[in-house]
Design a protein around this motif. Structure first.
Motif, PDB file in Angstrom:
ATOM      1  N   UNK A 279       0.818  -1.208   0.000  1.00  0.00           N
ATOM      2  CA  UNK A 279       0.000   0.000   0.000  1.00  0.00           C
ATOM      3  C   UNK A 279       0.853   1.260   0.000  1.00  0.00           C
ATOM      4  N   UNK A 280       1.551   1.506  -1.098  1.00  0.00           N
ATOM      5  CA  UNK A 280       2.402   2.705  -1.163  1.00  0.00           C
ATOM      6  C   UNK A 280       1.565   3.982  -1.292  1.00  0.00           C
ATOM      7  N   UNK A 281       2.055   5.043  -0.692  1.00  0.00           N
ATOM      8  CA  UNK A 281       1.390   6.351  -0.714  1.00  0.00           C
ATOM      9  C   UNK A 281       2.448   7.404  -1.022  1.00  0.00           C
ATOM     10  N   UNK A 282       2.188   8.219  -2.047  1.00  0.00           N
ATOM     11  CA  UNK A 282       3.086   9.328  -2.372  1.00  0.00           C
ATOM     12  C   UNK A 282       2.507  10.597  -1.756  1.00  0.00           C
ATOM     13  N   UNK A 283       3.227  11.158  -0.834  1.00  0.00           N
ATOM     14  CA  UNK A 283       2.767  12.346  -0.113  1.00  0.00           C
ATOM     15  C   UNK A 283       3.558  13.549  -0.581  1.00  0.00           C
ATOM     16  N   UNK A 284       2.908  14.529  -1.245  1.00  0.00           N
ATOM     17  CA  UNK A 284       3.637  15.733  -1.652  1.00  0.00           C
ATOM     18  C   UNK A 284       4.191  16.465  -0.440  1.00  0.00           C
ATOM     19  N   UNK A 285       5.192  17.295  -0.657  1.00  0.00           N
ATOM     20  CA  UNK A 285       5.779  18.031   0.477  1.00  0.00           C
ATOM     21  C   UNK A 285       4.761  18.869   1.239  1.00  0.00           C
ATOM     22  N   UNK A 286       3.699  19.349   0.547  1.00  0.00           N
ATOM     23  CA  UNK A 286       2.714  20.199   1.222  1.00  0.00           C
ATOM     24  C   UNK A 286       1.724  19.401   2.060  1.00  0.00           C
ATOM     25  N   UNK A 287       1.747  18.054   1.976  1.00  0.00           N
ATOM     26  CA  UNK A 287       0.815  17.208   2.709  1.00  0.00           C
ATOM     27  C   UNK A 287       1.608  16.354   3.680  1.00  0.00           C
ATOM     28  N   UNK A 288       1.257  16.469   4.952  1.00  0.00           N
ATOM     29  CA  UNK A 288       1.967  15.708   5.964  1.00  0.00           C
ATOM     30  C   UNK A 288       1.279  14.374   6.198  1.00  0.00           C
ATOM     31  N   UNK A 289       2.082  13.373   6.528  1.00  0.00           N
ATOM     32  CA  UNK A 289       1.555  12.067   6.875  1.00  0.00           C
ATOM     33  C   UNK A 289       1.121  12.088   8.333  1.00  0.00           C
ATOM     34  N   UNK A 290      -0.147  11.749   8.577  1.00  0.00           N
ATOM     35  CA  UNK A 290      -0.702  11.851   9.915  1.00  0.00           C
ATOM     36  C   UNK A 290      -0.755  10.493  10.588  1.00  0.00           C
ATOM     37  N   UNK A 291      -0.446  10.505  11.878  1.00  0.00           N
ATOM     38  CA  UNK A 291      -0.606   9.313  12.717  1.00  0.00           C
ATOM     39  C   UNK A 291      -1.531   9.599  13.894  1.00  0.00           C
ATOM     40  N   UNK A 292      -1.922  10.862  14.066  1.00  0.00           N
ATOM     41  CA  UNK A 292      -2.770  11.235  15.194  1.00  0.00           C
ATOM     42  C   UNK A 292      -4.246  11.025  14.855  1.00  0.00           C
ATOM     43  N   UNK A 293      -5.105  10.881  15.873  1.00  0.00           N
ATOM     44  CA  UNK A 293      -6.550  10.853  15.611  1.00  0.00           C
ATOM     45  C   UNK A 293      -6.994  12.144  14.932  1.00  0.00           C
ATOM     46  N   UNK A 294      -8.094  12.074  14.210  1.00  0.00           N
ATOM     47  CA  UNK A 294      -8.548  13.195  13.397  1.00  0.00           C
ATOM     48  C   UNK A 294      -9.874  13.730  13.924  1.00  0.00           C
ATOM     49  N   UNK A 295     -10.022  15.048  13.803  1.00  0.00           N
ATOM     50  CA  UNK A 295     -11.296  15.722  14.078  1.00  0.00           C
ATOM     51  C   UNK A 295     -11.638  16.572  12.863  1.00  0.00           C
ATOM     52  N   UNK A 296     -12.811  16.322  12.283  1.00  0.00           N
ATOM     53  CA  UNK A 296     -13.271  17.067  11.114  1.00  0.00           C
ATOM     54  C   UNK A 296     -14.458  17.922  11.534  1.00  0.00           C
TER      55      UNK A 296
ATOM     56  N   UNK B 113     -11.817   8.319   4.804  1.00  0.00           N
ATOM     57  CA  UNK B 113     -11.157   7.176   4.165  1.00  0.00           C
ATOM     58  C   UNK B 113      -9.680   7.113   4.495  1.00  0.00           C
ATOM     59  N   UNK B 114      -9.009   8.263   4.577  1.00  0.00           N
ATOM     60  CA  UNK B 114      -7.587   8.278   4.927  1.00  0.00           C
ATOM     61  C   UNK B 114      -7.384   7.784   6.355  1.00  0.00           C
ATOM     62  N   UNK B 115      -8.236   8.223   7.286  1.00  0.00           N
ATOM     63  CA  UNK B 115      -8.137   7.733   8.661  1.00  0.00           C
ATOM     64  C   UNK B 115      -8.420   6.245   8.735  1.00  0.00           C
ATOM     65  N   UNK B 116      -9.352   5.768   7.904  1.00  0.00           N
ATOM     66  CA  UNK B 116      -9.672   4.340   7.880  1.00  0.00           C
ATOM     67  C   UNK B 116      -8.470   3.528   7.395  1.00  0.00           C
ATOM     68  N   UNK B 117      -7.789   3.995   6.324  1.00  0.00           N
ATOM     69  CA  UNK B 117      -6.617   3.269   5.837  1.00  0.00           C
ATOM     70  C   UNK B 117      -5.463   3.274   6.841  1.00  0.00           C
ATOM     71  N   UNK B 118      -5.348   4.373   7.582  1.00  0.00           N
ATOM     72  CA  UNK B 118      -4.256   4.477   8.551  1.00  0.00           C
ATOM     73  C   UNK B 118      -4.599   3.857   9.887  1.00  0.00           C
TER      74      UNK B 118
END
Length: 907
Positions: free
Chosen positions: A80-97, A121-126
């Protein structure tokens, strides 16, 4: 999660499968199995015979590499490779929308909802917990805010929709602080605020609360999808001045304002243009008084929200009021009864003064008769019987002698040194009764009465008394007479008998009486409160009142703000109607400040992380199919020649070169367009370059495709936009072409392509969309249509005859309306002479069919239709007939020849 710079792997343990590739190499080399050696003495005779055939001992090296590549693609995809542009950080913390779902979010709601689904969906994959919070309150009990899994967040998102009132960010901040105190949000969070882009007094407190939880990212819609609002209009001598507001940006924007009647018919339309950096734009709707009084609402075209609709109640109607003049006051205007009536009604009515003959000729809705202008003319009684309103004021003449044009019987003589009652102490007004049109108006304590005419006992029944003094004597009485009303003020219209004309209560009482014009009822079932009649939903449509709606006390209506208990919509109190709108006089639309605490800003269409697992698996599947073909070719089981090893290796190397896809990117894009257009049935529309026109064309064909699918066996896919200069046309059975007045002639190559399309059986529906203003050209042809058709080989045209195939391809029709109706529709005069088997290649009209067909994502109509829902249905039926005509041609015409065909077959 394992990361290599911007490339990360959600399941890095799957990469361990790459270690098995060397073993797989040897396994593949053993296939096919090595030949077995056997001693066969007669073969000695064939030692010197030539033999060109060979049996490999193992698979070719290039095929092994090819299969190893397939295995590597599958292994990397499982990681499950993911390409993250420099402007998008990879998150490991819980999310609040946090989602703004007030009225201002409706224009960009689809994008906001799509972004929220992507974050879930991103939180679900992570494997991260996530919570979703809406800022607009519903009026129902709220659930506690807590982190949960992605499925719970999706269910919560499904219940959130735009609401027709502003967001309550302060309440949202309080819910977040309560959840944080109860330890329901855990540690640091990745917070995303899907904002509507508008500033408010509670925006900064919410941002501070969110930034205290962790990093805060604010996403806003772009300027083309930002909210617009219709401010309260201002009356002008020749119509209404309409102001449209937005959050100021550096980009221009154009919107259309349409005035609609109660039946949905368009009465006037004007375009407004925002200059760069401007937060408001104005337009003047010029209309005669009769049409102006028919305006029920104002709407912005192209965007459907509660803020882009302005409902108009009685306040914005200006009835024609006649002031009967019989005598002159000889230069003393402040002593004239009519002076105070004029001052009270001038802002809300069109006033005309003159003799009774002059006034009746002007056909007023209301007549005002003072004591000095008293008349017993029988035409006044006829005026009342036919639905008119007579407002009378007392005076010495009426105190001396009554007449038949009174709501109650009056006491005569001796009450004012000649007919009126005198008090030692002036009498103040009592509270207005609940059945009065004046119910809810605050009583002015400074209004006192010195003299009045009195009603006879028994005639002043409670239903006829609309205002009383504190001692209970009537001040205003009224009676329904046939279709009209008679209203009597028991005092003069000047300060001679009372202070009432000098107070602010006097004009408000007269304005309430304006609602009686046209035969309105006077009873007030709401007991002094405005009751919601029709509510305005988030899409700007009138609907039934929600269960949370409550009556609004009349004294508080002017300061009421839209909310769950007081939704925007039309309210009624007795004969009067009033509108509560989302945008008030003091509403300001400003962009969110970039100084919000701890916030970073981005657009809804900003950089996104790209997931490669699905594309890699798809590529591996394609390569597996190719491997099967290669294996069959090497075994000689395919009809074409055997592929040589070197040639195949060169072909594979060329296919894997990094530059090869880029060199053919343009061809692949064209092939993709052709495949998408050819593999499914689709209609198309010509891309004009005007965003509003193109969006309406897309929504129109989308709605038509849905209706055709629902009503027939045809199942067209969503429409496609095409560039007439560069895109192929032959894939589409029907093309919708909106024509503007400034359309340019076609280039020779384009004209030839369009002519070829028509000669090959295609159908083009030309729509000038100007049936409402076509008469202004005084018979002159549409300039844009002329410019286009001059370069195309179009046969002579004629209006659709009653027996044309278009009138019966699916529905039986004789009219072909769109948003407008009454404009002629043209087809080829002699389609039998064409090469298309008797069908017309062009249909030309001006009825704006796309607007009548247009639907939003929920299948709801997005544009008003001149003749209401019945005309919209007939427009959809015409669209279904056009779609059938494009696919079946003259099939329906051929049916009339069935007996002759059967007779010939029998011979």
């Amino acid at each position: 999660m394992f990361a290599l710079g911007p490339l990360s792997f959600a399941a890095p343990l799957a990469l361990a499968g790459l270690l098995a590739l060397p073993a797989l190499w040897f396994l593949l080399r053993a296939t096919p199995p090595a030949p077995r050696r056997a001693v066969f003495p007669p073969l000695r005779l064939l030692l010197n015979a030539p033999d060109d055939s060979e049996t490999p001992q193992h698979a070719p090296w290039w095929l092994i590499l090819f299969r190893l590549l397939i295995a590597a693609l599958i292994i990397i995809a499982l990681a499950r490779p993911v390409w993250t542009p420099p402007a998008v950080e990879t998150e490991t913390r819980p999310a609040l929308v946090v989602i703004d779902n007030g009225w201002s979010s409706a224009a960009a709601w689809d994008d906001m909802q799509r972004e929220a689904e992507r974050l879930i969906g991103q939180a679900d994959r992570d494997g991260r917990a996530i919570a979703v919070l809406a800022t607009a309150v519903t009026g129902n009990a709220v659930q506690p805010l807590r982190l949960g899994d992605a499925d719970a967040a999706r269910r919560r998102l499904e219940t959130i929709a735009p609401l027709p009132w502003p967001a309550d960010r302060q309440a949202a901040a309080e819910r977040i602080r309560t959840a944080a105190r109860n330890d329901q949000l855990g540690g640091p969070l990745a917070v995303t605020w899907l904002s509507d882009g508008l500033n408010s007094d509670d925006a900064e407190p919410l941002a501070r609360t969110l930034s205290d939880l962790g990093s805060l990212r604010v996403l806003e819609p772009d300027s083309g999808r930002a909210a617009l609002g219709l401010a309260p209009p201002e009356t002008a001598p020749d119509g209404l001045i309409v102001e449209v507001r937005r959050a100021a940006t550096d980009l221009p924007r154009t919107a259309g304002v349409t005035a609609l009647g109660a039946d949905g018919r368009a009465l006037a339309r004007r375009d407004v243009t925002f200059e760069p950096g401007a937060g408001s734009a104005t337009a003047t709707l010029s209309l005669p008084l009769d049409l102006r009084n028919r305006i029920a609402s104002l709407r912005l075209d192209g965007t459907a929200t509660a803020g882009t609709v302005r409902l108009l109640g009685d306040t914005w109607q200006r009835p024609r009021v006649g002031l009967i003049e019989l005598t002159s006051d000889e230069g003393q205007p402040l002593l004239s009864d009519l002076h105070y009536v004029r001052s009270a009604l001038a802002p809300r009515a069109e006033l005309i003064a003159g003799t009774l003959d002059e006034l009746l000729e002007a056909e007023p809705a209301i007549l005002v008769m003072t004591d000095a202008a008293r008349s017993d003319d029988p035409r006044i009684a006829d005026f009342i019987d036919n639905g008119g309103v007579l407002i009378r004021f007392a005076g010495p003449r009426l105190a001396a002698r009554g007449d038949d044009l009174l709501p109650v019987d009056l006491r005569q003589g001796g009450r004012l040194f000649g007919g009126a009652l005198n008090w030692e102490d002036p009498q103040p007004l009592a509270r207005f009764p609940d059945n009065s049109p004046f119910a809810g108006l605050p009583v002015d304590t400074s209004a006192t009465v010195d003299r009045q005419v009195l009603a006879q006992p028994g005639s002043a029944t409670p239903d006829r008394v609309w205002a009383r003094l504190e001692d209970g004597t009537p001040l205003v009485t009224a009676q329904r007479r046939a279709r009209g009303w008679i209203v009597l003020f028991h005092v003069t219209a000047s300060p001679e008998w009372s202070d009432l004309p000098l107070t602010g209560l006097f004009p408000r009482m007269l304005q309430r009486l304006m609602g009686l014009a046209g035969g309105g009822a006077a009873n007030s079932p709401s007991q002094g409160a405005w009751v919601l009649d029709r509510a305005l939903d988030a899409d700007g449509q009138l609907a039934s009142a929600p269960a949370t709606a409550r009556p609004i006390p009349a004294a508080a209506f002017e300061t009421a703000r839209p909310g769950p208990a007081s939704p925007a919509g039309l309210y009624r109190l007795g004969p009067a109607s009033a509108a509560l709108n989302v945008i008030g006089p003091q509403t300001r639309m400003a962009p969110l400040p970039r100084t919000l605490p701890g916030a970073t800003f981005a657009g809804l269409d900003g950089p996104r992380a790209t997931h490669f697992d699905a594309p890699l698996l798809a590529a591996a599947l394609i390569l597996l199919a190719l491997d099967i073909l290669i294996a069959l070719a090497l075994a000689g089981r395919l009809p074409f020649a055997r592929i040589g090893g070197a040639a195949t290796a060169a072909l594979m190397a060329l296919a894997l070169l990094p530059g090869a896809p880029r060199a053919e990117a343009q061809d692949n894009e064209a092939d993709s367009f052709a495949m998408e257009a050819a593999l499914n049935l689709r209609f198309a529309y010509i891309r004009t370059g005007d965003a509003q026109t193109d969006a309406r064309s897309e929504a129109g064909l989308t709605g038509l495709s849905r209706e055709i699918t629902r009503r027939s066996a045809m199942e067209p896919e969503p429409p496609m936009a095409i560039d007439v200069d560069s895109d192929p046309l032959l894939f589409f059975p029907m093309i919708y072409w909106p024509v503007s007045t400034d359309a340019q002639p076609l280039a020779p190559e384009t004209a030839e392509k369009v002519s070829t399309y028509l000669q090959s059986g295609g159908l083009i529906l030309f729509d000038t969309r100007d049936a409402d203003v076509a008469a202004l050209r005084a018979g002159a042809p549409h300039p844009g249509l002329v410019a286009i058709l001059e370069s195309i080989d179009v046969p002579p045209l004629a209006q659709i005859p009653p027996d044309h195939v278009l009138t019966r391809t699916f529905y039986l029709l004789q009219d072909f309306p769109g948003r407008f109706s009454g404009s002629p529709v043209w087809v080829e005069a002699n389609p039998d002479g064409a090469s298309r088997d008797g069908t017309s290649g062009v249909i030309i009209g001006a009825n704006d069919w796309a607007s009548a067909w247009a639907q939003n994502a929920r299948g709801e109509a997005v544009a008003p239709v001149e003749g209401g829902e019945r005309q919209r249905e007939m427009a959809i039926r015409f669209g279904v007939n056009v779609g059938m005509y494009a696919l079946t041609g003259n099939y329906k015409a051929d049916q009339v020849h069935v007996p002759e065909i059967l007779e010939r077959l029998g011979q």
